[in-house]
Scaffold this active site. Sequence first.
Site, PDB file in Angstrom:
ATOM      1  N   GLU A  26       0.825  -1.195   0.000  1.00  0.00           N
ATOM      2  CA  GLU A  26       0.000   0.000   0.000  1.00  0.00           C
ATOM      3  C   GLU A  26       0.870   1.260   0.000  1.00  0.00           C
ATOM      4  O   GLU A  26       1.749   1.410   0.862  1.00  0.00           O
ATOM      5  CB  GLU A  26      -0.923  -0.013   1.218  1.00  0.00           C
ATOM      6  CG  GLU A  26      -1.888  -1.181   1.227  1.00  0.00           C
ATOM      7  CD  GLU A  26      -2.532  -1.438   2.577  1.00  0.00           C
ATOM      8  OE1 GLU A  26      -3.216  -2.470   2.710  1.00  0.00           O
ATOM      9  OE2 GLU A  26      -2.330  -0.623   3.507  1.00  0.00           O
ATOM     10  N   SER A  56      -5.996  -3.416   1.230  1.00  0.00           N
ATOM     11  CA  SER A  56      -6.529  -4.723   1.609  1.00  0.00           C
ATOM     12  C   SER A  56      -5.363  -5.671   1.811  1.00  0.00           C
ATOM     13  O   SER A  56      -4.814  -6.217   0.849  1.00  0.00           O
ATOM     14  CB  SER A  56      -7.472  -5.271   0.538  1.00  0.00           C
ATOM     15  OG  SER A  56      -7.849  -6.609   0.846  1.00  0.00           O
ATOM     16  N   GLU A  57      -4.968  -5.853   3.065  1.00  0.00           N
ATOM     17  CA  GLU A  57      -3.833  -6.722   3.356  1.00  0.00           C
ATOM     18  C   GLU A  57      -4.102  -8.164   2.932  1.00  0.00           C
ATOM     19  O   GLU A  57      -3.204  -8.871   2.469  1.00  0.00           O
ATOM     20  CB  GLU A  57      -3.491  -6.664   4.852  1.00  0.00           C
ATOM     21  CG  GLU A  57      -2.784  -5.407   5.281  1.00  0.00           C
ATOM     22  CD  GLU A  57      -3.706  -4.192   5.380  1.00  0.00           C
ATOM     23  OE1 GLU A  57      -3.194  -3.048   5.448  1.00  0.00           O
ATOM     24  OE2 GLU A  57      -4.945  -4.399   5.392  1.00  0.00           O
ATOM     25  N   PHE A  80       1.895  -1.585   8.451  1.00  0.00           N
ATOM     26  CA  PHE A  80       2.201  -1.693   9.881  1.00  0.00           C
ATOM     27  C   PHE A  80       2.053  -3.159  10.284  1.00  0.00           C
ATOM     28  O   PHE A  80       1.099  -3.823   9.869  1.00  0.00           O
ATOM     29  CB  PHE A  80       1.260  -0.827  10.723  1.00  0.00           C
ATOM     30  CG  PHE A  80       1.603   0.639  10.710  1.00  0.00           C
ATOM     31  CD1 PHE A  80       2.377   1.202  11.727  1.00  0.00           C
ATOM     32  CD2 PHE A  80       1.173   1.446   9.686  1.00  0.00           C
ATOM     33  CE1 PHE A  80       2.702   2.544  11.707  1.00  0.00           C
ATOM     34  CE2 PHE A  80       1.491   2.790   9.658  1.00  0.00           C
ATOM     35  CZ  PHE A  80       2.257   3.349  10.672  1.00  0.00           C
ATOM     36  N   ASP A  82       0.987  -4.451  12.834  1.00  0.00           N
ATOM     37  CA  ASP A  82      -0.289  -4.739  13.490  1.00  0.00           C
ATOM     38  C   ASP A  82      -1.277  -5.379  12.523  1.00  0.00           C
ATOM     39  O   ASP A  82      -2.142  -6.160  12.925  1.00  0.00           O
ATOM     40  CB  ASP A  82      -0.895  -3.447  14.037  1.00  0.00           C
ATOM     41  CG  ASP A  82       0.083  -2.651  14.878  1.00  0.00           C
ATOM     42  OD1 ASP A  82      -0.095  -2.576  16.100  1.00  0.00           O
ATOM     43  OD2 ASP A  82       1.056  -2.111  14.299  1.00  0.00           O
ATOM     44  N   HIS A 126      -1.047   0.516  16.117  1.00  0.00           N
ATOM     45  CA  HIS A 126       0.053   0.791  15.189  1.00  0.00           C
ATOM     46  C   HIS A 126       1.412   0.667  15.889  1.00  0.00           C
ATOM     47  O   HIS A 126       2.397   1.221  15.415  1.00  0.00           O
ATOM     48  CB  HIS A 126      -0.070   2.194  14.582  1.00  0.00           C
ATOM     49  CG  HIS A 126      -1.221   2.349  13.642  1.00  0.00           C
ATOM     50  ND1 HIS A 126      -2.521   2.361  14.078  1.00  0.00           N
ATOM     51  CD2 HIS A 126      -1.267   2.482  12.291  1.00  0.00           C
ATOM     52  CE1 HIS A 126      -3.327   2.524  13.037  1.00  0.00           C
ATOM     53  NE2 HIS A 126      -2.590   2.579  11.941  1.00  0.00           N
TER      54      HIS A 126
END
Length: 335
Positions: A26, A56-57, A80, A82, A126
């Site tokens: 991203e 969209s991971e 990140f 997270d 994060h």
Amino acid sequence: MIFAKELGDALRTSLSTDPRVVVLGEDIADPYGGAFKVTRGLSTDFPARVRTTPISEGAVAGISAGLALAGYRPIAEIMFGDFLTLVFDQVVNHIVKYQAMYAGQATCPVVIRAPSGGHRGYGPTHSQSLEKHFLGVPHLRVVAASLYHDPKTVFADFLGQDSPVLYIEHKLLYPQHLTLPSGGMVGDLLAFHDAGPGALPTVRLSAVPREDCSMTVLAYGYQALLAARVIERLAVEEEIFAELLVPAQIAPMDWAPVERSVRATGQLITVEEGASGWSWGTEAAAVISERLFGALRRPVNVVASAPTVIPSSKRQESRLLVGEEQIESAIRAAA
């Protein structure tokens, strides 16, 4: 040699030397170059193979899996660490399984980069170090970036094997200077390569020879830098001597260098930033206690962060996450 720049150069070298490499993530395209600017310049020079994705991971991981199955070598950035929770299904139920499911006839060598860790006031979602949730996943290598391992060597190792990899990059490493050991000095510490898996050796640092050290400290990533600072300071100011071991690959773990060190020092302290409990450190404690029970002078001390939500306040965050103070306290208690 700033770590972020060296990491970017490692990606550039990978793209230049292997036409199968594709970098996805991203906002990684120019002019932004990623949240931490690691990929800056790459999309300009390799526009077809460095691609910004939708937010969209799960899609990033799924597309990477498909590319890998088709013969590409995808390197995916999760903005990140997270957000690794959003790729967990793709990694655990798909990416790591193909090679074993199809008896080696299919491989899925996805590399996932994940900027992780706190101490920057980024708040609860994060700032986490979630890599412990991926430790022990069969057929997945978990590797932690450090200032003592050359990113170019690390990525050459990734591209030379067919195993999927999760590469953890603590965010506070990015502005630091890479310090590569070559049998010489790192600050006031002697630095050497010990044995390790493939091209990713465990690095050991100490102010004095191993036989004069009274404990072993095992740490990875940014915590290894903090531990090195504490060990150097205590050695110079108070003659408290510890040997620091810094592995690159933290799962599967090569325990041989740890065993050699602990057999000589008789004590082990593990350091990680992730939340305490069911962690890398507890696994180290279990393994070393089983293998070297008679050689240990005291139980293994696992230093980790408080098992709670990370606050946005940097002052409160520093009290909950592992820092130099907690590491120094553990070393003093073992002295």
